[in-house]
Design a protein around this motif. Structure first.
Motif, PDB file in Angstrom:
ATOM      1  N   MET A   1       0.817  -1.214   0.000  1.00  0.00           N
ATOM      2  CA  MET A   1       0.000   0.000   0.000  1.00  0.00           C
ATOM      3  C   MET A   1       0.852   1.264   0.000  1.00  0.00           C
ATOM      4  N   TYR A   2       1.865   1.316   0.901  1.00  0.00           N
ATOM      5  CA  TYR A   2       2.632   2.543   1.108  1.00  0.00           C
ATOM      6  C   TYR A   2       3.429   2.948  -0.129  1.00  0.00           C
TER       7      TYR A   2
ATOM      8  N   ILE B   1       1.250   5.205  -2.256  1.00  0.00           N
ATOM      9  CA  ILE B   1       0.428   6.164  -1.530  1.00  0.00           C
ATOM     10  C   ILE B   1       0.212   7.440  -2.340  1.00  0.00           C
TER      11      ILE B   1
ATOM     12  N   LEU C   1      -2.584   6.876  -4.695  1.00  0.00           N
ATOM     13  CA  LEU C   1      -3.849   6.795  -3.975  1.00  0.00           C
ATOM     14  C   LEU C   1      -4.376   8.193  -3.679  1.00  0.00           C
TER      15      LEU C   1
ATOM     16  N   PHE D   1      -0.149  13.189   3.730  1.00  0.00           N
ATOM     17  CA  PHE D   1      -0.454  11.778   3.974  1.00  0.00           C
ATOM     18  C   PHE D   1       0.797  11.027   4.427  1.00  0.00           C
TER      19      PHE D   1
ATOM     20  N   PHE E   1       1.295   9.075   8.019  1.00  0.00           N
ATOM     21  CA  PHE E   1       1.953   7.775   8.155  1.00  0.00           C
ATOM     22  C   PHE E   1       3.083   7.871   9.180  1.00  0.00           C
TER      23      PHE E   1
ATOM     24  N   VAL F   1      -8.912   0.152   2.956  1.00  0.00           N
ATOM     25  CA  VAL F   1      -8.401   1.113   1.980  1.00  0.00           C
ATOM     26  C   VAL F   1      -9.161   0.999   0.663  1.00  0.00           C
TER      27      VAL F   1
ATOM     28  N   ALA G   1     -10.578   4.627  -0.072  1.00  0.00           N
ATOM     29  CA  ALA G   1      -9.479   5.425  -0.613  1.00  0.00           C
ATOM     30  C   ALA G   1      -9.949   6.709  -1.285  1.00  0.00           C
TER      31      ALA G   1
ATOM     32  N   LEU H   1      -8.709   8.183   4.102  1.00  0.00           N
ATOM     33  CA  LEU H   1      -7.414   7.723   3.635  1.00  0.00           C
ATOM     34  C   LEU H   1      -6.296   8.207   4.560  1.00  0.00           C
TER      35      LEU H   1
ATOM     36  N   SER I   1      -3.845   5.819   6.624  1.00  0.00           N
ATOM     37  CA  SER I   1      -2.386   5.967   6.501  1.00  0.00           C
ATOM     38  C   SER I   1      -1.746   6.046   7.881  1.00  0.00           C
TER      39      SER I   1
ATOM     40  N   SER J   1      -3.486  -2.637  -2.019  1.00  0.00           N
ATOM     41  CA  SER J   1      -3.854  -2.732  -0.606  1.00  0.00           C
ATOM     42  C   SER J   1      -4.534  -4.056  -0.315  1.00  0.00           C
TER      43      SER J   1
END
Length: 414
Positions: free
Chosen positions: A245-246, A249, A252, A267, A271, A308, A312, A318, A322, A384
């Protein structure tokens, strides 16, 4: 759900006895801060390269995708350096080893700053990655030796806090330097941080002897311990879920949440703040129950990653997700580290170092699987969902694999 702790050390609840003699520093807070400063230097150099990729690419005359290989080179350095340097340095005084490793990190960054073409930059990033896992291995062991057994999880998490704080402060600051003063300046900044960390460790961390009886073969024997292998495999696979996922990001935020590129740092900040909070929580969870903390962390990661997919497109949701992913990643990573230190026997420093090798493999694995589903046309939410699957597989490896190993050990003893 039960995790059936290892029979020889049933209390994986509370911090394990790492077999290290207590060495009380004059100022515990300053000693832990000094060790965390080394982690801050490592976290800064590890993550800032991602934000500086376009600048580096222009500077060395390569495309961004090709220049992206420098991140892989760093990760490969971590994977290779952790077992190699810890095994070779096990006999050395631990404070001196920590200083040498953080200075080696500085040298790798200086090499990066003066490199002018693709090949030398790749080599420099590999060199910079070599001390990463080994440093956290020896720093974690030193931290654990400075506090009572019931507080060792928190001491280890204090060292790891430097890595988390880097995502909030070090990475944005060094990226600003790189964008405004030239990308090379960011690596000179890391060299300065590493030098400061070395001086602080010498000033505030008490001298800690190594193991004069250690050998390379003895240290690497930890890799023959089934529970060590189970924890490493769980980390390699399960932690990949976070990076599935990261890694994507930014897309996203822009393609799914509909925000501009200028919103991406917010974002990343969410995180990072989550990672800092998760590091604080992870230490307390490790002092409560290491194995159950790992299971809870993996399960919560899987659930969060699934969320997510439908959420998202909602910016606030979101951002919250995160934050949660950052926190859960710290919970899993730190408790896996304590678990490996516990299960590695006399090679506890190697156990801590190997955790970072495993997590870097997970980073690459998650990003790779994510790229596959994106290339297949499933969009930027799909990684994700893949990540959730990786987290589930990770917890299954940890729980089922651990039970199988214990069952076989019980059969042998009977």
């Amino acid at each position: 759900m039960t995790t059936d702790h290892a029979p020889e050390r049933p209390a994986d609840r509370a911090a394990p006895d790492l077999g290290t003699a207590a060495v009380r520093p004059a100022h515990l807070g300053l000693a832990l801060l000094s060790l965390a400063m080394g982690g801050f230097a490592i976290g800064t150099t590890e993550f800032m390269s991602m934000g500086l990729l376009p600048d580096i690419a222009r500077g060395i005359g390569e495309s961004v995708p090709t220049t992206g290989h420098v991140i892989t080179a760093y990760a490969f350095g971590v994977v290779v350096g952790a077992p190699l340097l810890v095994s070779l340095g096990a006999r050395l005084p631990r404070r001196g080893l920590a200083v040498a490793l953080v200075l080696a990190l500085g040298i790798g960054n200086a090499m990066t700053a003066v490199a002018s073409t693709y090949g030398p930059v790749m080599l420099a990033r590999f060199v910079a990655g070599l001390p990463h896992g080994a440093y956290f291995g020896v720093a974690s062991l030193i931290a654990a030796s400075m506090v009572p057994p019931q507080h060792r999880g928190r001491a280890i998490s204090s060292v790891m806090l430097g890595l988390s704080v880097a995502t909030v402060a070090g990475v944005p600051a060094s990226t600003w330097f790189g964008q405004n003063l030239g990308w090379r300046s960011a690596y000179w900044v890391v060299l300065a941080i590493a030098a400061l960390a070395a001086l602080m460790i010498l000033a505030f961390v008490p001298a800690t002897p190594g193991n004069p009886e250690a050998t390379v073969r003895q240290e690497l024997s930890a890799l023959r311990r089934p529970q060590v292998v189970v924890a490493l495999l769980a980390g390699m696979v399960g932690f990949g879920g976070l990076f599935a996922m990261y890694t994507y990001i930014a897309k996203l935020v822009t393609d799914e949440a509909g925000l501009g590129a200028g919103a991406v740092p917010l974002f990343l900040l969410a995180f990072g703040i989550g990672s800092v909070g998760g590091t604080w929580l992870a230490g307390r969870m490790a002092d409560w129950d290491v194995a159950r903390s790992i299971v809870l962390g993996f399960v919560a990661t899987a659930v969060t990653l699934v969320l997510v997919v439908p959420l998202a497109g909602v910016p606030v949701a979101l951002a919250v997700l995160s934050f949660a992913i950052g926190g859960l990643g710290s919970v899993v990573a730190i408790n896996l580290q304590v678990r490996l230190m516990h299960q590695a026997g006399d090679a506890e420093m190697l156990g801590a170092a190997l955790n970072h090798s495993a997590l870097n493999v997970g980073n690459g694995l998650g990003a790779w699987f994510g790229s596959i589903v994106i290339a297949a046309g499933y969009g930027y939410r799909a990684p994700s969902l893949v990540g959730a699957g990786l987290a589930v597989v990770g917890v299954l490896i940890f729980v089922v694999g651990g039970r199988v190993v214990r069952a076989r050990q019980a059969d042998v003893t009977t």
